[in-house]
Design an enzyme around this catalytic site. Structure first.
Site, PDB file in Angstrom:
ATOM      1  N   GLN A 101      17.929  11.917  67.063  1.00  0.00           N
ATOM      2  CA  GLN A 101      17.444  13.210  66.575  1.00  0.00           C
ATOM      3  C   GLN A 101      18.593  14.012  65.955  1.00  0.00           C
ATOM      4  OE1 GLN A 101      14.044  14.481  66.818  1.00  0.00           O
ATOM      5  NE2 GLN A 101      14.984  15.747  65.239  1.00  0.00           N
TER       6      GLN A 101
ATOM      7  N   HIS B  47      19.812  12.659  73.037  1.00  0.00           N
ATOM      8  CA  HIS B  47      18.825  12.270  72.011  1.00  0.00           C
ATOM      9  C   HIS B  47      19.590  12.076  70.686  1.00  0.00           C
ATOM     10  CE1 HIS B  47      15.121  11.569  70.138  1.00  0.00           C
ATOM     11  NE2 HIS B  47      14.547  12.744  70.207  1.00  0.00           N
TER      12      HIS B  47
ATOM     13  N   ASP C 246      14.333  24.023  71.408  1.00  0.00           N
ATOM     14  CA  ASP C 246      13.531  22.889  71.884  1.00  0.00           C
ATOM     15  C   ASP C 246      12.593  23.425  72.964  1.00  0.00           C
ATOM     16  OD1 ASP C 246      12.631  20.314  72.446  1.00  0.00           O
ATOM     17  OD2 ASP C 246      14.517  19.608  73.299  1.00  0.00           O
TER      18      ASP C 246
ATOM     19  N   ARG D 281      13.266   4.427  74.928  1.00  0.00           N
ATOM     20  CA  ARG D 281      13.147   5.819  75.393  1.00  0.00           C
ATOM     21  C   ARG D 281      12.879   5.751  76.888  1.00  0.00           C
ATOM     22  NH1 ARG D 281       9.803  10.763  72.774  1.00  0.00           N
ATOM     23  NH2 ARG D 281      11.723  10.680  71.554  1.00  0.00           N
TER      24      ARG D 281
ATOM     25  N   CYS E 287      13.276  19.886  67.107  1.00  0.00           N
ATOM     26  CA  CYS E 287      13.053  18.431  67.051  1.00  0.00           C
ATOM     27  C   CYS E 287      11.579  18.086  67.135  1.00  0.00           C
ATOM     28  CB  CYS E 287      13.859  17.720  68.132  1.00  0.00           C
ATOM     29  SG  CYS E 287      13.333  18.091  69.817  1.00  0.00           S
TER      30      CYS E 287
HETATM   31  N1  NVA Z   1      14.048  17.748  75.058  1.00  0.00           N
HETATM   32  C1  NVA Z   1      12.755  17.161  74.776  1.00  0.00           C
HETATM   33  C2  NVA Z   1      12.786  16.507  73.450  1.00  0.00           C
HETATM   34  C3  NVA Z   1      11.483  15.859  73.034  1.00  0.00           C
HETATM   35  C4  NVA Z   1      11.594  15.116  71.736  1.00  0.00           C
HETATM   36  C5  NVA Z   1      12.397  16.172  75.867  1.00  0.00           C
HETATM   37  O1  NVA Z   1      13.297  15.464  76.347  1.00  0.00           O
HETATM   38  O2  NVA Z   1      11.236  16.098  76.253  1.00  0.00           O
HETATM   39  N1   CP Z   2      11.555  14.641  68.334  1.00  0.00           N
HETATM   40  C1   CP Z   2      11.045  13.539  68.914  1.00  0.00           C
HETATM   41  O1   CP Z   2      11.777  12.682  69.412  1.00  0.00           O
HETATM   42  O2   CP Z   2       9.694  13.476  68.890  1.00  0.00           O
HETATM   43  P1   CP Z   2       8.763  12.456  69.698  1.00  0.00           P
HETATM   44  O3   CP Z   2       8.873  12.819  71.145  1.00  0.00           O
HETATM   45  O4   CP Z   2       7.399  12.683  69.140  1.00  0.00           O
HETATM   46  O5   CP Z   2       9.262  11.061  69.463  1.00  0.00           O
END
Ligand code: NVA
Ligand code: CP
Length: 314
Positions: free
Chosen positions: A142, A139, A228, A112, A268
């Site tokens: 997800q 992502h 989201d 990540r 998500c």
């Molecule tokens: N769009 C959000 C998703 C978190 C799981 C982010 O990138 O922070």
């Molecule tokens: N949806 C998701 O990826 O959650 P986290 O940020 O908790 O991993």
């Protein structure tokens, strides 16, 4: 047999949704169902016995960490958890060198991070499959879980409509790749200035993508309404300005009421009740967010198996 086990086929990564073919995605859904059913029956499923996954987190996580970590142990393997702060990445070791080293010691890597290019640089120097655990741009794990959840609740997603309400972020671009590959229509409604970037989306036909200035219109007739956070990780300095811009992009009962009568709601997570979704919707009868979160576990087990073993039976 251990981490040194040679790949049986060409090295495969999952850096974005379209790195898999449509057939492979459908295989992963079928496999995830089998794996989930066995999990619910407390049956052992040790297809990755003795294999090792390294997880590299340069951003925070709850679901991604727990689902990959629990999933790998449940497959008979083991996990190493690294973050920027507790590894040499935090002291500017190049991502390429990190990839060269880690991938000599483990069988599989999940990362990540921030820019997709950083993930791609890692993958280009890795000897083992690399999985995108979220970047600024995509992502894909997800969306695998979301579509698997959709199928569980409503059947095949082909020819159905998914409404994306809010920021045109990493999730929305991944939904778009999925719509192109799996034959459903994506409705997107984002505030001005936060829409999909036309330079990134290559002019998809209306059968794949329709954009709406009004979020209510985007929800009309949709089988899935999804949203989201207004501010994704890495964009926190824009928080105040985004709060103002997104005020009308809160998924509420009115939006769910104009969706298809069978419509479900997904997020998500993590969610902010009262911002991108009302408590009434996320905690209401149309919400499937807990199934969606759980399904990260099952689809990612199927994904890890596929990347290491290819298509298998049993
Ligand atoms: N769009 C959000 C998703 C978190 C799981 C982010 O990138 O922070
Ligand atoms: N949806 C998701 O990826 O959650 P986290 O940020 O908790 O991993």
């Amino acid at each position: 047999m251990s981490h040194a086990t040679p790949q049986t086929g060409p090295l495969r990564h999952f850096l974005q949704f379209r790195d898999l073919t449509t057939d492979e995605i459908n295989y992963i859904f079928a496999r995830a169902k089998l794996i989930k059913d066995k999990f619910k029956r407390y049956e052992k499923h040790h297809t990755l016995h003795d294999r090792n996954l390294a997880m590299v987190f340069e951003k925070a996580s709850t679901r991604t960490r727990v689902s990959f970590e629990a999933g790998m142990y449940q497959l008979g393997g083991s996990v190493i958890h690294l973050t920027t702060g507790d590894s040499q990445l935090g002291r500017s070791e190049p991502i390429e060198d990190t990839a060269r080293v880690i991938s000599r010691m483990v069988d599989l890597v999940m990362i990540r991070t921030f820019e997709q290019t950083r993930l791609e640089r890692f993958a280009a120097h890795s000897r083992v499959p690399v999985i995108n655990g979220l970047t600024n741009e995509f992502h894909p794990c997800q969306i695998l879980a979301d579509i698997f959840t959709f199928i569980e609740h409503l059947g095949p997603i082909q020819d159905k409509t998914v409404a994306w309400i809010g920021d045109a972020n990493n999730m929305s671009y991944t939904w778009l790749q999925a719509a192109e590959m799996l034959g459903f229509q994506l409705h997107v409604s984002a505030p001005k200035g936060y829409e999909l970037d036309s330079q990134r989306i290559d002019n998809p036909p209306a059968s794949v993508l329709k954009q709406f200035p009004d979020p209510l219109e985007a929800c009309r007739g949709a089988h899935l309404v999804t949203t989201d956070v207004w501010t994704s990780m890495g964009y926190e300095t824009e928080n105040d300005q985004r709060r103002r811009a997104f005020a009308d992009w809160c998924v509420d009962g009115e939006m769910m009421a104009v969706a298809d009568p069978s419509a479900i709601f997904m997020h998500c997570l993590p969610a902010h009740r009262g911002e991108e979704v009302t408590g009434e919707v996320i905690d209401g009868p149309q919400s499937v967010v807990w199934d969606e979160a759980e399904n990260r576990l099952h689809v990612q087990k199927a994904l890890m198996e596929f990347l290491l073993l290819g298509q298998i039976e049993g």
